[in-house]
Structures are given as structure tokens and as C-alpha cells.
Design a protein around this motif. Structure first.
Motif, PDB file in Angstrom:
ATOM      1  N   LEU A  91     -22.453 -30.049 117.749  1.00 19.84           N
ATOM      2  CA  LEU A  91     -21.391 -29.959 116.740  1.00 19.84           C
ATOM      3  C   LEU A  91     -21.450 -31.153 115.798  1.00 19.84           C
ATOM      4  CD1 LEU A  91     -18.248 -31.006 116.025  1.00 19.84           C
ATOM      5  CD2 LEU A  91     -18.892 -28.632 115.568  1.00 19.84           C
ATOM      6  N   VAL A  92     -21.707 -32.331 116.341  1.00 24.08           N
ATOM      7  CA  VAL A  92     -21.841 -33.541 115.527  1.00 24.08           C
ATOM      8  C   VAL A  92     -22.952 -33.365 114.489  1.00 24.08           C
ATOM      9  CG1 VAL A  92     -22.640 -35.943 115.648  1.00 24.08           C
ATOM     10  CG2 VAL A  92     -20.834 -35.142 117.197  1.00 24.08           C
ATOM     11  N   ARG A  93     -24.076 -32.837 114.932  1.00 23.10           N
ATOM     12  CA  ARG A  93     -25.193 -32.629 113.989  1.00 23.10           C
ATOM     13  C   ARG A  93     -24.843 -31.578 112.938  1.00 23.10           C
ATOM     14  NH1 ARG A  93     -27.961 -33.516 118.913  1.00 23.10           N
ATOM     15  NH2 ARG A  93     -27.981 -31.281 119.400  1.00 23.10           N
ATOM     16  N   GLU A  94     -24.075 -30.577 113.322  1.00 25.88           N
ATOM     17  CA  GLU A  94     -23.700 -29.547 112.358  1.00 25.88           C
ATOM     18  C   GLU A  94     -22.751 -30.108 111.300  1.00 25.88           C
ATOM     19  OE1 GLU A  94     -23.809 -26.026 110.368  1.00 25.88           O
ATOM     20  OE2 GLU A  94     -25.110 -26.720 111.997  1.00 25.88           O
ATOM     21  N   LEU A  95     -21.901 -31.045 111.662  1.00 22.24           N
ATOM     22  CA  LEU A  95     -21.060 -31.708 110.664  1.00 22.24           C
ATOM     23  C   LEU A  95     -21.913 -32.422 109.622  1.00 22.24           C
ATOM     24  CD1 LEU A  95     -18.245 -33.271 112.896  1.00 22.24           C
ATOM     25  CD2 LEU A  95     -18.067 -31.240 111.450  1.00 22.24           C
ATOM     26  N   ILE A  96     -23.014 -33.023 110.078  1.00 23.68           N
ATOM     27  CA  ILE A  96     -23.932 -33.685 109.144  1.00 23.68           C
ATOM     28  C   ILE A  96     -24.573 -32.655 108.225  1.00 23.68           C
ATOM     29  CG2 ILE A  96     -26.041 -35.055 108.959  1.00 23.68           C
ATOM     30  CD1 ILE A  96     -25.313 -36.284 111.697  1.00 23.68           C
ATOM     31  N   ARG A  97     -25.037 -31.554 108.781  1.00 17.82           N
ATOM     32  CA  ARG A  97     -25.678 -30.520 107.965  1.00 17.82           C
ATOM     33  C   ARG A  97     -24.727 -29.972 106.904  1.00 17.82           C
ATOM     34  NH1 ARG A  97     -27.100 -28.689 113.283  1.00 17.82           N
ATOM     35  NH2 ARG A  97     -29.205 -29.405 113.819  1.00 17.82           N
ATOM     36  N   GLN A  98     -23.456 -29.885 107.242  1.00 19.10           N
ATOM     37  CA  GLN A  98     -22.481 -29.332 106.306  1.00 19.10           C
ATOM     38  C   GLN A  98     -21.929 -30.367 105.323  1.00 19.10           C
ATOM     39  OE1 GLN A  98     -19.467 -26.861 108.127  1.00 19.10           O
ATOM     40  NE2 GLN A  98     -20.959 -25.717 109.353  1.00 19.10           N
ATOM     41  N   GLY A  99     -22.414 -31.596 105.431  1.00 15.68           N
ATOM     42  CA  GLY A  99     -22.034 -32.620 104.461  1.00 15.68           C
ATOM     43  C   GLY A  99     -20.613 -33.108 104.582  1.00 15.68           C
ATOM     44  N   ARG A 100     -20.087 -33.089 105.812  1.00 18.33           N
ATOM     45  CA  ARG A 100     -18.710 -33.538 105.975  1.00 18.33           C
ATOM     46  C   ARG A 100     -18.584 -35.025 105.644  1.00 18.33           C
ATOM     47  NH1 ARG A 100     -17.903 -29.784 106.028  1.00 18.33           N
ATOM     48  NH2 ARG A 100     -17.523 -28.638 107.934  1.00 18.33           N
ATOM     49  N   ARG A 101     -17.398 -35.441 105.144  1.00 17.76           N
ATOM     50  CA  ARG A 101     -17.162 -36.825 104.756  1.00 17.76           C
ATOM     51  C   ARG A 101     -15.767 -37.293 105.181  1.00 17.76           C
ATOM     52  NH1 ARG A 101     -21.768 -36.850 104.548  1.00 17.76           N
ATOM     53  NH2 ARG A 101     -23.200 -37.478 102.884  1.00 17.76           N
ATOM     54  N   ASP A 102     -15.636 -38.616 105.284  1.00 19.48           N
ATOM     55  CA  ASP A 102     -14.351 -39.280 105.526  1.00 19.48           C
ATOM     56  C   ASP A 102     -13.721 -38.854 106.850  1.00 19.48           C
ATOM     57  OD1 ASP A 102     -12.383 -41.121 104.838  1.00 19.48           O
ATOM     58  OD2 ASP A 102     -11.105 -39.590 103.922  1.00 19.48           O
ATOM     59  N   ILE A 103     -14.548 -38.622 107.864  1.00 16.21           N
ATOM     60  CA  ILE A 103     -14.058 -38.251 109.194  1.00 16.21           C
ATOM     61  C   ILE A 103     -13.684 -39.510 109.970  1.00 16.21           C
ATOM     62  CG2 ILE A 103     -14.731 -37.245 111.424  1.00 16.21           C
ATOM     63  CD1 ILE A 103     -14.261 -35.131 109.314  1.00 16.21           C
ATOM     64  N   GLU A 104     -12.622 -39.428 110.741  1.00 12.65           N
ATOM     65  CA  GLU A 104     -12.272 -40.486 111.697  1.00 12.65           C
ATOM     66  C   GLU A 104     -12.683 -40.022 113.089  1.00 12.65           C
ATOM     67  OE1 GLU A 104      -8.509 -43.169 113.216  1.00 12.65           O
ATOM     68  OE2 GLU A 104      -8.126 -41.086 112.666  1.00 12.65           O
ATOM     69  N   ILE A 105     -13.372 -40.881 113.831  1.00 17.45           N
ATOM     70  CA  ILE A 105     -13.774 -40.575 115.199  1.00 17.45           C
ATOM     71  C   ILE A 105     -12.866 -41.326 116.168  1.00 17.45           C
ATOM     72  CG2 ILE A 105     -15.586 -40.838 116.938  1.00 17.45           C
ATOM     73  CD1 ILE A 105     -16.069 -38.604 114.894  1.00 17.45           C
ATOM     74  N   ILE A 106     -12.367 -40.593 117.156  1.00 19.47           N
ATOM     75  CA  ILE A 106     -11.536 -41.147 118.218  1.00 19.47           C
ATOM     76  C   ILE A 106     -12.229 -40.844 119.541  1.00 19.47           C
ATOM     77  CG2 ILE A 106      -9.310 -41.021 119.399  1.00 19.47           C
ATOM     78  CD1 ILE A 106      -8.083 -40.163 116.702  1.00 19.47           C
ATOM     79  N   LYS A 107     -12.650 -41.892 120.244  1.00 24.91           N
ATOM     80  CA  LYS A 107     -13.330 -41.684 121.522  1.00 24.91           C
ATOM     81  C   LYS A 107     -13.385 -42.993 122.289  1.00 24.91           C
ATOM     82  CE  LYS A 107     -17.494 -39.661 123.555  1.00 24.91           C
ATOM     83  NZ  LYS A 107     -18.713 -38.840 123.307  1.00 24.91           N
TER      84      LYS A 107
END
Length: 279
Positions: A45-61
Motif C-alpha cells: 500500500l505504501v508503494r501504491e501511494l508513491i505510484r499515485q503521487g500522493r503528497r503531504d501525508i502524515e505518518i503515525i507509527k
């Protein structure tokens, strides 16, 4: 029953493709990721976010590694709330994440794993904050402006409290899932239970699709009930290059290549070679 047979038998299933699942996460979302370090994390899923050009995401982990590092490498992430960040063992730290923090491209709210878990618990329990031990003497309290409160029951003790942390979306990679969205894992659930209860929405990727009867036979092993789940993508090897017990271990050779290759073109080659593209 075959996978197609299971789906055909269930009219109200929540199954969609990995690309459709990623499309449910908008730019600017706060995203909690399941798993820990290199183990049973939703890397596809992380790689698919890159493929779709997502931006300005906050990661919580509490303990990200490859996931936040590759998102920083691709310019997807602008904010993070994390505990330990590392690629484990002989692989060491997450270099692209570190560069993003040092350059100011990533705004970091640094936590201990326990304090981040406390904030997520507050959200899950529906309260504005959660007490936590082990903060006394740490600079994190001052940096994050956490508050220390007296025991209201009169013991005289002081307790640090962490404000609630409520992600917009949680994405977990599970071992098995039903078409309706009931999910379970094998081995440790890590922090997936509390993440799923804290987030506003829950999305799943899964190694295998199974029939409801498999869950009915041992309902106590259900980690995420279907009524909490918005959508599911079945993605075999979805935790690669990390592990997903009991099916596969960490692909250390690929991770060593990922760390060694600084060529900008390598990222696209890495994405193109992922299992979700070639299955």
C-alpha cells in the motif's frame, strides 16, 4: 472453495484492488501504519501511494522503517509522529527519513513508543488524554509541551498525560481476511489492535482471502471485526521486502540494494519489481 468462488458467494463484500484502496487515502491525510519495523507492515500500500503521487501525508507509527523511509525518498510525507525509526539489525537507520528531518522537509513530533501508544489509546477510549509512565527526565515532554498532572485521588504523585492521537486512516496488513472484512494475524499483533481502534477509518491489505467458516471455527483469533473495516485488498506478499510470518522472511538482499542505490532511477525500478505489480 476458490478465491473467485468465495467472492461470488458474498454479495456484500468489501474487496477492492490495491490501487482502489490507495485512492481512498487523500492528500494531507494522517495515516497510521500497522506492523513494526520490517515485519507485517502494509508495504504494498505504501508503494501504491508513491505510484499515485500522493503528497503531504502524515505518518503515525510507533516503529516505522522501510515504509516511512521510502515515503520520504519519494516526497510523499511532510509530517510524522513516530517512536523508534530504523531498518533493524545490520541495516541500521533509515537514511532518507533522517535526511528529510535534518533538511526540514519532514516535520517530526518525536515520541517514545509508549507515549505514542498512550495518545492512540486516548483516541480509542474516547478521552482527551492518557496517563503514561516513564516520561520523567525526558526532554520529549518539554519539546512536545506535554502536561504533568497531580493524582486527583490525593497520593501526591505526578503523572504525565499524552493528548489523544486520532489518525484519519489506519492501514494494516493482515494474514487472512474474509470478504466481509474480518481479519486475523499470526504471531504478534504489534500495535495493530490499538491503531485500528484509534483511527477514524480502517483499511486492510491481506495475504489470503478465506471463507467466513474459517473464522467461525475460532472467533477468538479475530483481531479486526468486519464492522470496523471500510475496504480490503488481497495482496499476496504485500509485506515485501519485509516479513509476514509464517509465509516469508525479510528480503535482506533487496533492502541492502535499496540502501546502497542512490540513483534516482532506482526508486522506479524498485517499484516496478514489487510483487503487487508482477503477481
Amino acid at each position: 472453495m476458490s478465491l473467485k468462488g468465495i467472492v461470488a458467494a458474498k454479495k456484500n463484500h468489501k474487496l477492492i484492488s490495491i490501487s482502489q484502496l490507495a485512492a481512498l487515502i487523500p492528500d494531507g491525510a494522517s495515516l497510521a501504519l500497522g506492523g513494526t519495523c520490517l515485519h507485517r507492515a502494509p508495504f504494498a500500500l505504501v508503494r501504491e501511494l508513491i505510484r499515485q503521487g500522493r503528497r503531504d501525508i502524515e505518518i503515525i507509527k510507533q516503529s516505522p522503517g522501510y515504509d516511512i523511509d521510502i515515503l520520504c525518498r519519494a516526497g510523499v510525507v511532510s509530517r510524522a509522529r513516530c517512536g523508534i525509526v530504523a531498518l533493524e539489525g545490520n541495516l541500521g537507520l533509515a537514511p532518507w527519513y533522517r535526511r528529510a528531518v535534518e533538511s526540514g522537509r519532514l516535520t517530526l513530533e518525536e515520541h517514545a513508543c509508549a507515549t505514542l501508544t498512550a495518545g492512540l489509546r486516548a483516541a480509542a477510549f474516547g478521552v482527551p488524554f492518557q496517563p503514561v509512565a516513564g516520561v520523567h527526565g525526558s526532554d520529549l515532554a518539554g519539546i512536545n509541551r506535554w502536561v504533568c498532572l497531580p493524582d486527583p485521588y490525593g497520593s501526591g504523585e505526578m503523572t504525565w498525560v499524552i493528548p489523544r492521537i486520532k489518525p484519519d486512516v489506519a492501514v494494516l496488513h493482515v494474514a487472512e481476511v474474509t470478504p466481509a472484512g474480518d481479519a486475523r494475524v499470526y504471531g504478534t499483533p504489534n500495535w495493530d489492535h490499538i491503531i485500528s481502534r484509534a483511527a477514524g477509518r480502517v483499511l486492510l491489505t491481506a495475504e489470503k482471502l478465506v471463507d467466513d467458516s474459517a473464522f467461525a471455527a475460532s472467533p477468538e483469533r479475530t483481531l479486526i471485526p468486519h464492522f470496523m473495516v471500510e475496504a480490503v485488498a488481497v495482496v499476496p506478499d504485500g509485506g515485501w521486502p519485509g516479513s509476514c510470518w509464517p509465509w516469508y522472511d525479510v528480503d535482506y538482499a533487496e533492502l541492502e540494494c535499496y540502501l546502497a542505490q542512490q540513483d534516482p532511477a532506482f526508486l522506479q525500478r524498485h517499484l516496478d519489481g514489487a510483487p503487487e505489480v508482477n503477481s
